[in-house]
Design an enzyme around this catalytic site. Sequence first.
Site, PDB file in Angstrom:
ATOM      1  N   ARG A 169     -12.547   0.616  78.756  1.00 22.72           N
ATOM      2  CA  ARG A 169     -11.999  -0.725  78.972  1.00 22.72           C
ATOM      3  C   ARG A 169     -11.934  -1.503  77.656  1.00 22.72           C
ATOM      4  O   ARG A 169     -11.050  -2.327  77.455  1.00 22.72           O
ATOM      5  CB  ARG A 169     -12.845  -1.490  79.994  1.00 22.72           C
ATOM      6  CG  ARG A 169     -12.890  -0.871  81.376  1.00 22.72           C
ATOM      7  CD  ARG A 169     -11.513  -0.859  82.052  1.00 22.72           C
ATOM      8  NE  ARG A 169     -11.608  -0.479  83.450  1.00 22.72           N
ATOM      9  CZ  ARG A 169     -11.620   0.764  83.904  1.00 22.72           C
ATOM     10  NH1 ARG A 169     -11.563   1.784  83.046  1.00 22.72           N
ATOM     11  NH2 ARG A 169     -11.688   1.009  85.195  1.00 22.72           N
TER      12      ARG A 169
ATOM     13  N   ASP B 182     -39.098  -9.111  65.881  1.00 21.15           N
ATOM     14  CA  ASP B 182     -39.736 -10.309  66.435  1.00 21.15           C
ATOM     15  C   ASP B 182     -41.242 -10.077  66.440  1.00 21.15           C
ATOM     16  O   ASP B 182     -41.693  -8.942  66.647  1.00 21.15           O
ATOM     17  CB  ASP B 182     -39.243 -10.596  67.856  1.00 21.15           C
ATOM     18  CG  ASP B 182     -39.496 -12.032  68.285  1.00 21.15           C
ATOM     19  OD1 ASP B 182     -40.670 -12.439  68.354  1.00 21.15           O
ATOM     20  OD2 ASP B 182     -38.521 -12.754  68.567  1.00 21.15           O
TER      21      ASP B 182
ATOM     22  N   LYS C 120     -42.011  -8.783  72.400  1.00 23.49           N
ATOM     23  CA  LYS C 120     -40.602  -8.895  72.777  1.00 23.49           C
ATOM     24  C   LYS C 120     -39.756  -7.781  72.175  1.00 23.49           C
ATOM     25  O   LYS C 120     -38.871  -7.239  72.844  1.00 23.49           O
ATOM     26  CB  LYS C 120     -40.058 -10.256  72.343  1.00 23.49           C
ATOM     27  CG  LYS C 120     -40.586 -11.420  73.154  1.00 23.49           C
ATOM     28  CD  LYS C 120     -39.945 -12.724  72.697  1.00 23.49           C
ATOM     29  CE  LYS C 120     -40.456 -13.898  73.527  1.00 23.49           C
ATOM     30  NZ  LYS C 120     -39.854 -15.181  73.084  1.00 23.49           N
TER      31      LYS C 120
ATOM     32  N   ASP D 168     -35.499 -19.338  65.406  1.00 24.02           N
ATOM     33  CA  ASP D 168     -35.556 -20.714  65.902  1.00 24.02           C
ATOM     34  C   ASP D 168     -36.154 -21.692  64.903  1.00 24.02           C
ATOM     35  O   ASP D 168     -36.632 -22.753  65.288  1.00 24.02           O
ATOM     36  CB  ASP D 168     -36.364 -20.765  67.216  1.00 24.02           C
ATOM     37  CG  ASP D 168     -37.824 -20.347  67.016  1.00 24.02           C
ATOM     38  OD1 ASP D 168     -38.193 -19.941  65.888  1.00 24.02           O
ATOM     39  OD2 ASP D 168     -38.588 -20.428  67.986  1.00 24.02           O
TER      40      ASP D 168
ATOM     41  N   ALA E  37     -36.950 -22.404  58.167  1.00 25.11           N
ATOM     42  CA  ALA E  37     -37.565 -21.639  57.084  1.00 25.11           C
ATOM     43  C   ALA E  37     -37.149 -20.175  57.142  1.00 25.11           C
ATOM     44  O   ALA E  37     -36.765 -19.574  56.125  1.00 25.11           O
ATOM     45  CB  ALA E  37     -39.084 -21.773  57.155  1.00 25.11           C
TER      46      ALA E  37
ATOM     47  N   CYS F 119     -25.954 -24.112  51.825  1.00 24.14           N
ATOM     48  CA  CYS F 119     -24.949 -25.153  51.566  1.00 24.14           C
ATOM     49  C   CYS F 119     -24.811 -26.072  52.775  1.00 24.14           C
ATOM     50  O   CYS F 119     -24.580 -27.277  52.630  1.00 24.14           O
ATOM     51  CB  CYS F 119     -23.585 -24.524  51.262  1.00 24.14           C
ATOM     52  SG  CYS F 119     -23.485 -23.568  49.742  1.00 24.14           S
TER      53      CYS F 119
ATOM     54  N   CYS G 120     -37.409 -25.462  71.572  1.00 19.94           N
ATOM     55  CA  CYS G 120     -37.294 -25.521  73.028  1.00 19.94           C
ATOM     56  C   CYS G 120     -38.538 -26.111  73.665  1.00 19.94           C
ATOM     57  O   CYS G 120     -38.449 -26.848  74.656  1.00 19.94           O
ATOM     58  CB  CYS G 120     -37.043 -24.127  73.594  1.00 19.94           C
ATOM     59  SG  CYS G 120     -35.533 -23.350  73.015  1.00 19.94           S
TER      60      CYS G 120
ATOM     61  N   CYS H 225     -25.839 -25.757  44.979  1.00 18.92           N
ATOM     62  CA  CYS H 225     -26.736 -24.976  45.832  1.00 18.92           C
ATOM     63  C   CYS H 225     -27.560 -24.020  44.976  1.00 18.92           C
ATOM     64  O   CYS H 225     -27.004 -23.208  44.230  1.00 18.92           O
ATOM     65  CB  CYS H 225     -25.932 -24.188  46.871  1.00 18.92           C
ATOM     66  SG  CYS H 225     -26.932 -23.071  47.882  1.00 18.92           S
TER      67      CYS H 225
END
Length: 252
Positions: free
Chosen positions: A12, A60, A84, A128, A131, A173, A186, A243
């Site tokens: 597909r 992670d 995770k 998330d 840094a 930048c 969150c 930068c």
Amino acid sequence: MLTDKEFIRYQRQIMLPEIAEVGQKSLIESSVLIIGCGGLGCAVAMQLAGAGVGKLVLCDDDVLEESNLHRQLSYRESDLGQPKSEALAKHVRQLNSMVSVRSVNRRMKFDSLMLEASMADLVVDCTDNFATRQQINKACLAKKTPLVSGAAIGWDGQLVYFDYQDNGPCYHCLYPFTEDSEGGKCSESGVMGPNVNMIASLQSMYAIQALVKPEMIQAGQLMVFDGRTLTQHKFDIAKDDACNICKKGSKS
């Protein structure tokens, strides 16, 4: 050439003229590094595995908690308490045994990021915090490895693709700082689950396009999504001549 099994599985997708057999072969031969296996990363990993990306590296250092499950839909209650990256690798293998997947259950230092980025055809930033995003940008710039970066909080999300070619802008930048703003996670601001999966799906679309037909994407353009109004806007990112990241990179 594709094997009969590969052709049947991906037919597909192969029917799309932008993909075709040549594009599918490119996906199968590609390696993608996904950093962050939370709401964004777990969806991106499953979608890229479904599309037939041949090698995934999942990074992670977190374990699955019950509060994750409302938006991190690749996991199951039986995964609670597991790393995770390892739980996600298990689900990827169950979805598509033809995909080679490796989990990295630790927070990578910059040297490790550089090494992993050098071995990948594409990096997808699903982290998330600023840094880590800045470190990922720096490593990808140094290795000239294209980067898809996404973020989602509350009802809002954003997406950007950098190819680090033609003296274009970098993530620094766009956001020339490393500190997270107050309420930028969150756990502090809340998040709408479908919004996270919306941004993850767009990251997957960008990733597939970058691996098959990168000319389909405009690099250095920020897409901002508003989940309240279901609208999106795009903004060109200006290269910052001052930068201290890509200015140094352009001289190396």
